[in-house]
Design an enzyme around this catalytic site. Structure first.
Site, mmCIF file in Angstrom:
data_model
loop_
_atom_site.group_PDB
_atom_site.id
_atom_site.type_symbol
_atom_site.label_atom_id
_atom_site.label_comp_id
_atom_site.label_asym_id
_atom_site.label_seq_id
_atom_site.Cartn_x
_atom_site.Cartn_y
_atom_site.Cartn_z
ATOM 1 N N ARG A 75 1.944 -1.694 -16.057
ATOM 2 C CA ARG A 75 2.234 -1.023 -14.779
ATOM 3 C C ARG A 75 3.408 -1.680 -14.039
ATOM 4 O O ARG A 75 3.412 -1.774 -12.807
ATOM 5 C CB ARG A 75 1.010 -1.022 -13.858
ATOM 6 C CG ARG A 75 -0.177 -0.264 -14.372
ATOM 7 C CD ARG A 75 0.091 1.247 -14.395
ATOM 8 N NE ARG A 75 -1.114 1.977 -14.773
ATOM 9 C CZ ARG A 75 -1.483 2.243 -16.024
ATOM 10 N NH1 ARG A 75 -0.712 1.875 -17.037
ATOM 11 N NH2 ARG A 75 -2.587 2.903 -16.283
ATOM 12 N N GLU B 136 -2.395 0.532 -6.208
ATOM 13 C CA GLU B 136 -1.429 0.836 -7.274
ATOM 14 C C GLU B 136 -0.274 1.693 -6.740
ATOM 15 O O GLU B 136 0.882 1.417 -7.050
ATOM 16 C CB GLU B 136 -2.142 1.567 -8.425
ATOM 17 C CG GLU B 136 -1.177 1.931 -9.548
ATOM 18 C CD GLU B 136 -1.816 2.746 -10.662
ATOM 19 O OE1 GLU B 136 -2.818 2.309 -11.233
ATOM 20 O OE2 GLU B 136 -1.279 3.826 -10.965
ATOM 21 N N SER C 208 -5.688 6.667 -9.591
ATOM 22 C CA SER C 208 -6.334 5.392 -9.246
ATOM 23 C C SER C 208 -5.626 4.774 -8.048
ATOM 24 O O SER C 208 -4.416 4.543 -8.105
ATOM 25 C CB SER C 208 -6.224 4.408 -10.404
ATOM 26 O OG SER C 208 -6.784 4.972 -11.547
#
Ligand SMILES: Cc1cc2nc3c(=O)[nH]c(=O)nc-3n(C[C@H](O)[C@H](O)[C@H](O)COP(=O)(O)OP(=O)(O)OC[C@H]3O[C@@H](n4cnc5c(N)ncnc54)[C@H](O)[C@@H]3O)c2cc1C
Length: 348
Positions: free
Chosen positions: A167, A337, A240
């Site tokens: 990520r 995130e 998420s």
């Protein structure tokens, strides 16, 4: 032909998957990469606030954006090299990610099938090195073409220089310095399919597929995702909202001993383990919680949702309460995130 169009005081409500009613002071819709140099040469853009917006599926507007929001429309996709075994596919930043996945599968190319149905644009895929079901996009990217605000020029950046990690990428570390205009992917015609992630084999069996091809895997994963995640078109969300926290192995093991059902995963990072944020949030009682129009999905505890008219600030405030309660109960800090626009996570 300028290649861009400017508009003032533009609503962003239809341009972010939380459907938050923020506004952009200026919106620049760009149709040609070559126009970026001229656009960023405007005095207000040279040093002022500017951000690139794709589909808005990985950000939360906590306030209006006081500068220029740059949207890229270039959505051409072509095979630019093909040696029979692999093809080099070039796609414009504005193309929808899932359209690229479908297009490549239709050309008999594989590699992107496990990332089917991830929302967003091609231009955003390198930013957080999108990944799903055991595969990350960085593995297939050969070159990223991006406009550098620092030099005012387009640059080709090869995979080795993109700094891809879980990520993460060079672009995420230098947000808003780069405007990604196109991405080139080297994709094989054959590869060993990655079916080991939870539920994929079972879904293929349910579909009656005994010898799967890449397109079957994309279909199986699309079916699982549709069941597991709320559809942003129907219920505002950004997937998420929290990352799974990485902890030193000793702390993770101690927590596991204290809470045996807590899912703890091995990682590539030496001496670190990954904990399920969803499990901790659910166990702290938040799954399905709603206050006004801000809530936590009843389908998936990691997903912060907007039931209608929640503001970015209300959504962010709920996210903080969730993180605080996980901190109190488990002593673990959660981090968001998606990118926060107009707020910093640790400032609250
Ligand atoms: C239901 C749902 C499920 C999701 N599932 C996953 C998943 O499985 N895996 C995963 O990795 N992600 C997932 N996401 C997150 C999201 O889909 C990805 O991060 C996607 O790549 C974001 O694309 P976007 O075009 O919407 O980017 P945006 O949200 O518009 O932007 C995200 C960031 O990238 C920057 N950016 C966007 N385009 C450019 C560009 N051309 N040049 C420079 N910077 C740019 C923005 O400034 C911002 O910082 C999910 C989101 C949702 C809503």
């Amino acid at each position: 032909m300028t290649g861009y169009q400017l508009a003032e005081d533009v609503s962003l409500a239809g341009r972010n998957t939380f459907h938050v009613a923020a506004r952009a002071a200026i919106m620049a819709d760009v149709t040609r990469a070559e126009a970026l140099a001229e656009l960023f040469d405007f005095a207000m853009l040279r040093n002022g606030p500017a951000m690139v917006l794709g589909e808005g599926s990985n950000l939360l507007f906590a306030s209006d954006f006081p500068g220029v929001v740059v949207c890229l429309a270039m959505a051409k996709v072509d095979i630019i090299e093909d040696d029979g075994g692999h093809a080099l596919v070039r796609a414009g930043a504005g193309l929808a990610w899932n359209d690229l996945v479908t297009w490549t599968l239709g050309k008999g190319l594989c590699g992107l099938e496990n990332m089917a149905l991830i929302p967003g644009t091609v231009g955003a895929c390198p930013i957080q090195n999108i990944g799903a079901y055991g595969v990350e996009v960085g593995e297939f990217i050969e070159t990223v073409e991006a406009f550098s605000r620092r030099t005012g020029q387009l640059k080709r950046i090869s995979r080795a220089d993109c700094g891809f990690a879980y990520r993460d990428s060079l672009f995420k570390a230098e947000l808003d310095q780069w405007v990604i205009t196109a991405v080139e992917f080297r994709l094989p015609r054959q590869r060993e399919l990655q079916l080991d992630y939870a539920g994929v084999r079972e879904e293929l069996a349910l579909m009656g597929v005994a010898a799967p091809r890449a397109a079957h895997v994309a279909e199986a994963i699309s079916r699982i995702r549709t069941r597991k995640l709320p559809n942003p078109a129907l219920l505002g969300n950004a997937g998420s909202f929290f990352k799974n926290p990485l902890l030193p192995a000793e702390r993770a093991d101690a927590l596991k001993a204290e809470h045996p059902p807590l899912p703890v995963f091995a990682t590539d990072a030496p001496g670190r383990r990954k904990l399920s944020a969803a499990w901790m949030i659910e166990s702290a009682g938040w799954k399905g919680f709603r206050e006004g129009d801000a809530g936590i999905s009843a389908q998936h505890a990691l997903v912060l949702v907007n039931h209608g008219k929640a503001t970015g600030a209300q959504l962010l405030s709920l996210a903080h309460r969730v993180a605080d309660s996980v901190q109190d109960k488990f002593g673990v800090a959660l981090e968001p995130e998606p990118r926060l626009i107009g707020a910093r996570w640790n400032d609250a």
